[in-house]
Design an enzyme around this catalytic site. Structure first.
Site, PDB file in Angstrom:
ATOM      1  NE  ARG A 240      -4.404  -0.777   0.270  1.00 32.80           N
ATOM      2  CZ  ARG A 240      -4.686  -1.815  -0.524  1.00 32.80           C
ATOM      3  NH1 ARG A 240      -3.793  -2.251  -1.394  1.00 32.80           N
ATOM      4  NH2 ARG A 240      -5.861  -2.406  -0.458  1.00 32.80           N
ATOM      5  CD  GLU A 269      -2.447   3.824  -5.011  1.00 30.10           C
ATOM      6  OE1 GLU A 269      -1.291   3.432  -4.805  1.00 30.10           O
ATOM      7  OE2 GLU A 269      -3.389   3.069  -5.301  1.00 30.10           O
ATOM      8  CG  HIS A 287      -3.235  -0.207  -6.579  1.00 31.41           C
ATOM      9  ND1 HIS A 287      -3.486   0.494  -5.421  1.00 31.41           N
ATOM     10  CD2 HIS A 287      -3.468  -1.505  -6.252  1.00 31.41           C
ATOM     11  CE1 HIS A 287      -3.856  -0.335  -4.461  1.00 31.41           C
ATOM     12  NE2 HIS A 287      -3.850  -1.561  -4.947  1.00 31.41           N
TER      13      HIS A 287
HETATM   14  C1  8YV Z   1      -7.401  -3.917  -5.585  1.00 32.08           C
HETATM   15  C2  8YV Z   1      -5.700  -4.385  -3.779  1.00 32.08           C
HETATM   16  O1  8YV Z   1      -7.280  -3.702  -6.941  1.00 32.08           O
HETATM   17  O2  8YV Z   1      -6.796  -6.325  -3.073  1.00 32.08           O
HETATM   18  C3  8YV Z   1      -6.234  -5.297  -2.737  1.00 32.08           C
HETATM   19  O3  8YV Z   1      -6.060  -4.988  -1.557  1.00 32.08           O
HETATM   20  O4  8YV Z   1      -4.947  -3.540  -3.512  1.00 32.08           O
HETATM   21  C4  8YV Z   1      -6.119  -4.567  -5.187  1.00 32.08           C
HETATM   22  O5  8YV Z   1      -6.240  -5.928  -5.457  1.00 32.08           O
HETATM   23  C5  8YV Z   1      -7.755  -2.621  -4.973  1.00 32.08           C
HETATM   24  O6  8YV Z   1      -7.902  -2.750  -3.614  1.00 32.08           O
HETATM   25  C6  8YV Z   1      -9.041  -2.079  -5.593  1.00 32.08           C
HETATM   26  O7  8YV Z   1     -10.059  -1.983  -4.664  1.00 32.08           O
END
Ligand code: 8YV
Length: 333
Positions: A240, A269, A287
């Site tokens: 993150r 971001e 991402h």
């Molecule tokens: C998602 C992510 O695309 O699963 C997660 O925690 O970071 C990604 O797979 C993102 O969270 C979109 O909601």
């Protein structure tokens, strides 16, 4: 009267149709990012929301949307949701673990490789038209993967998947640090050895971050931590934004404290720190760790099944498949 739900982002229409069997659905086909006020407006009268990391679900929003009973996030991470505030108000929270583990582990490993072997940097060079001779000694030379030491910070399902790829596929020595040490069987399966955080930073040739974000994890990797790493080391962040101090990382990349960074997530971001954009020794992606068609479809399907169950409908009524909190919904059908 059928309950109403909101899907905050555009999703696969054929999968979303399942929601319409049970609920009146408001969706967002143009995929607009709503402000907190717009989100609250759209949530009025809604019993459930299929949310994503783009929306913050906090106490103020919950208080402004008293009919909301379920928040079903698309993503394994749920740091966009104040889970304690949801639990205190009897709101079910769910996420989408497991279905994205292998796809995201593939991506983390691939980003680490691209970073170590300078793939994006060389691609950018070729596109400039400046390639006049095939270089030998100092032409985009990078770090090896095979036989190198892979360090993993955060050893959940995705971390273990990356470890397996390194140990079994590339003959890497794999070391990890995590809040809790894996048991012996899990360590053997992952081919990984537990070390303290300092050892991890000092010994990793390639460090991959896979820990969940929490306020306590903010800037887990800053200037002091990067200073412990080898000058030849690479850092890959698929966890993150906010886990890494991006300004400190950009400064370290410029100073040659470490060799390169592969980043799929950023502080604030979709904005990216200007010094990271300017740094040649970075691979920057948007991402996309879980972004394969199969996996994104599976994530959407799981979030939808969670929403149906969380509002007390469908074959799993009252028992969401992948709950984050222990709120138990009422069964309606
Ligand atoms: C998602 C992510 O695309 O699963 C997660 O925690 O970071 C990604 O797979 C993102 O969270 C979109 O909601």
């Amino acid at each position: 009267m059928r309950p109403s739900v909101l899907a905050t982002r555009a999703t696969f229409p054929d999968i979303a149709d399942r929601l319409r069997q049970y609920f009146d659905v408001t969706d967002n086909p143009s995929d607009t990012i709503w402000s907190p006020t717009e989100l609250i407006e759209r949530l009025q009268g809604k019993s459930g929301v299929m949310s994503t990391g783009s929306e913050r679900i906090d106490a103020a929003l919950l208080d402004a949307c008293p009919e909301l009973k379920a928040v079903c996030n698309v993503g394994v991470g749920y740091n966009n949701i104040d889970v304690a505030a949801c639990t205190a108000r009897g709101v079910v929270v769910t996420n989408t673990p497991d279905v994205l583990t292998e796809t995201t582990a593939d991506y983390g490993f691939g980003l680490m490789m691209a970073t170590a072997r300078r793939i994006a940097e060389s691609d950018r060079f070729v596109r400039t038209g400046a390639w006049t001779k095939t270089g030998i000694h100092d032409h985009f030379v990078g770090g090896d993967i095979q036989g190198a030491t892979l360090g993993i910070l955060g050893m959940g399902r995705i971390g273990r998947g990356i470890a397996r790829r390194g140990a079994l596929g590339f003959g890497m020595r794999v070391i990890y640090h995590n809040r809790s040490k894996l048991d012996a069987a899990q360590e053997a399966e992952a081919g990984a050895q537990y070390v303290d955080k300092q050892t991890l930073l000092k010994e990793a040739d390639h460090l991959v971050l896979v820990l969940p974000y929490s306020p306590a994890a903010h800037h887990t990797i800053g200037a002091a931590e990067i200073a412990l790493m080898k000058p030849s080391a690479t850092l890959t962040n698929i966890a993150r934004g906010g886990i890494v101090d991006d300004a400190a990382l950009a400064a370290a990349l410029r100073a040659g404290t470490i060799a390169a960074a592969g980043l799929d997530v950023f502080e604030g971001e979709p904005k990216v720190h200007a010094d990271l954009l300017a740094a040649p020794n970075t691979v920057l992606t948007a991402h996309i760790g879980s972004a394969s068609v199969r996996t994104r479809r599976a994530m959407a399907a799981l979030a939808i099944d969670n929403l149906i169950a969380s509002l007390g409908y469908g074959p799993q009524a009252g028992a969401p498949l992948t709950p984050v909190n222990a709120v138990r919904p009422q069964v309606r059908s």
